[in-house]
Structure formats: structure tokens, C-alpha cells
Design an enzyme around this catalytic site. Sequence first.
Site, PDB file in Angstrom:
ATOM      1  N   LYS A  65      30.383  30.438  40.509  1.00 18.38           N
ATOM      2  CA  LYS A  65      30.921  29.953  39.230  1.00 18.38           C
ATOM      3  C   LYS A  65      31.684  28.646  39.427  1.00 18.38           C
ATOM      4  O   LYS A  65      31.513  27.685  38.668  1.00 18.38           O
ATOM      5  CB  LYS A  65      31.837  31.029  38.605  1.00 18.38           C
ATOM      6  CG  LYS A  65      31.072  32.230  38.070  1.00 18.38           C
ATOM      7  CD  LYS A  65      31.979  33.397  37.661  1.00 18.38           C
ATOM      8  CE  LYS A  65      31.118  34.596  37.261  1.00 18.38           C
ATOM      9  NZ  LYS A  65      31.891  35.796  36.904  1.00 18.38           N
TER      10      LYS A  65
ATOM     11  N   GLN B 170      37.812  37.989  37.374  1.00 21.44           N
ATOM     12  CA  GLN B 170      36.613  38.641  37.911  1.00 21.44           C
ATOM     13  C   GLN B 170      36.824  40.153  37.992  1.00 21.44           C
ATOM     14  O   GLN B 170      37.859  40.630  38.453  1.00 21.44           O
ATOM     15  CB  GLN B 170      36.293  38.055  39.299  1.00 21.44           C
ATOM     16  CG  GLN B 170      34.984  38.525  39.896  1.00 21.44           C
ATOM     17  CD  GLN B 170      33.747  38.089  39.104  1.00 21.44           C
ATOM     18  OE1 GLN B 170      33.749  37.069  38.423  1.00 21.44           O
ATOM     19  NE2 GLN B 170      32.689  38.865  39.199  1.00 21.44           N
TER      20      GLN B 170
ATOM     21  N   ASP C 189      34.834  34.847  28.767  1.00 24.47           N
ATOM     22  CA  ASP C 189      34.017  36.023  29.106  1.00 24.47           C
ATOM     23  C   ASP C 189      33.709  36.849  27.848  1.00 24.47           C
ATOM     24  O   ASP C 189      32.844  37.723  27.883  1.00 24.47           O
ATOM     25  CB  ASP C 189      34.780  36.920  30.088  1.00 24.47           C
ATOM     26  CG  ASP C 189      34.211  36.898  31.486  1.00 24.47           C
ATOM     27  OD1 ASP C 189      32.999  36.650  31.628  1.00 24.47           O
ATOM     28  OD2 ASP C 189      34.982  37.149  32.432  1.00 24.47           O
TER      29      ASP C 189
END
Length: 287
Positions: free
Chosen positions: A53, A97, A120
Amino acid sequence: MTAAILDGKALAEELRAAFKARVAMLAAQGQRPGLAVILAGEDPASEIYVRNKVNACEAAGIFSQKITYPVDVAPATVLLKIAELNADPRIHGILVQLPLPQQFDAKTILEAIAPEKDVDGFHAANVGALAQGIPAFIPCTPYGVMKMLAALDVSLAGKEAVIIGRSNIVGKPLALLLINAGATVTVCNSKTRDLAQHTRRADILIAALGKPRFVTADMVKPGAVVIDVGINRLPLEEGGKLCGDVDFEAVKEIASLITPVPGGVGPMTIAMLLANTIESAERKSKS
Ligand code: GUN
């Protein structure tokens, strides 16, 4: 029939090339997009995802900040960092994460992220907006799957879509997106009775349960579109390679379209994270 293979890597590269111009435009206005990625613990798969990422951000010209913590970090420390990032004008997206170490309640952490920086799409405000068909940020993997279907002109209205997997990250948001697109949606899980009876009805079959080669040829309707969200590492005695939730070699002889692993949905997930971060910066520059 042998299926056409959906090349997610090529599609993601096309999208990423187009992002560069948007990033350059924002940078010229003094609003270079910025993403903060928080990683707590040393899960090897998470470390690879986070590295990918951050590298993708750099390649697109997006400012990125990686914040790592040891596995025993106190949740209060991470909450404090999120509050700091919420207030940081250089940061347009915050990603924590998952999975988090066991001392964390993931929900508390995700709800601490400002919804307008929740790239997200996991905050309840963004999930609620998606359920109402007015999405703010769409979770990256489901967003990537929808982009792949759109790029291939797969029509959804009136189609039978069957999802195996009901996670908050993939199954549930993808079900909402497909419902909003007019598909007839069935969400199965590992305990569904006579699973194959459901999957064999699917015009569009999405496997997102995290079990290597779980979907076999006998579970697939001839001509179906098969999207494989799984990323599993095979044991060393089986070669140690990555494989999806679909038995690719057998299912490709039955399906009309199929995504490979690696090189299918995975690259699209990262591309959509960049898309959400750029979108967040564009909203900020217009506000
Ligand atoms: N872990 C697995 N997939 C994801 C994702 O899309 N976002 C985050 N934050 N964690 C994940």
C-alpha cells in the site's frame, strides 16, 4: 468452455496511470493527497499488504506515512495517534490494518477514525451510507470487484449473485453494492447447508471465505462469472505458492470469466485505496 481471464493487474495499472494526473492537479493546489497506514504487531501477511500500500502511494505521488507499533501496544496509544491524524491537514486517509492484536476491540479503533478520512469505508457512518445507496467511501476490495465487473460490462440487474463469505471487509459491503446494482443477492457462509445448491444458481459467484481451492468445478454454473477474493498461502509441501478460494484450473473450464490469484482482485484493492484517498483530498479541496 474455457473462461476469459480477468487481468486485475492490467486494469489496476490503467487506473493508477489515470490517478497520477488527479494527484498532480491536487498537488498544484497545495492539497497533495496523504495516507496514513497504522500497523500494530508483526503479522507477516499484514506487513506485506502494508508495504504494498505504501509503495503504491509513492508510485502515484501520494504522501504516505507508515506508523508501526509492537504487538503489545496499548489501544490508548493507537487511539491517541488516530486523534492526531484526524486533525492533521496533510492526511486525507487513515487506514488501520486488520487484524489487530488481541488486546484491541477493532470496532472502537475503526469508529475513532474521522468518517471523512475513513478510506477503508469501515466506519459505521460509511457502512450506513452504503446501505442506503449513498456511499461516501466504499471498502476497497468490494469497490475493486465492482470496478472489474464494470470494466468487463458484466450486467448486474436481474442477475443471481452468490457471495461465499459474510465478512465486514468483503462479503457484507459487496452484498450491499450488488443489491444497489439490482442483482438478486445470496450471502452464504461456511455453515450454509448444501452450499453447492446455492452456488450452482449463480450468474456471478464471488468467493471470499479464505479457504484454498474451496470452490470446485461442480459448484459452478456453466458460463458463470467467477470472482476469487481469497489470498491463501499453500503449505510448503504443496509448493508454498499463493492461491485463491477457487480451484482455478478446473473452474476456468466451466466459467465464462474468472479472476486469477495472484493478479486478480488483489491489485484492484490497492488501486481503490488510492482512489479513495485521492477522492478524499478532492472533497477537501472543494470544501
Ligand atoms: N485486512 C485485510 N483486508 C484489509 C483491508 O481492506 N483493510 C484493512 N484495513 N485491513 C485489511
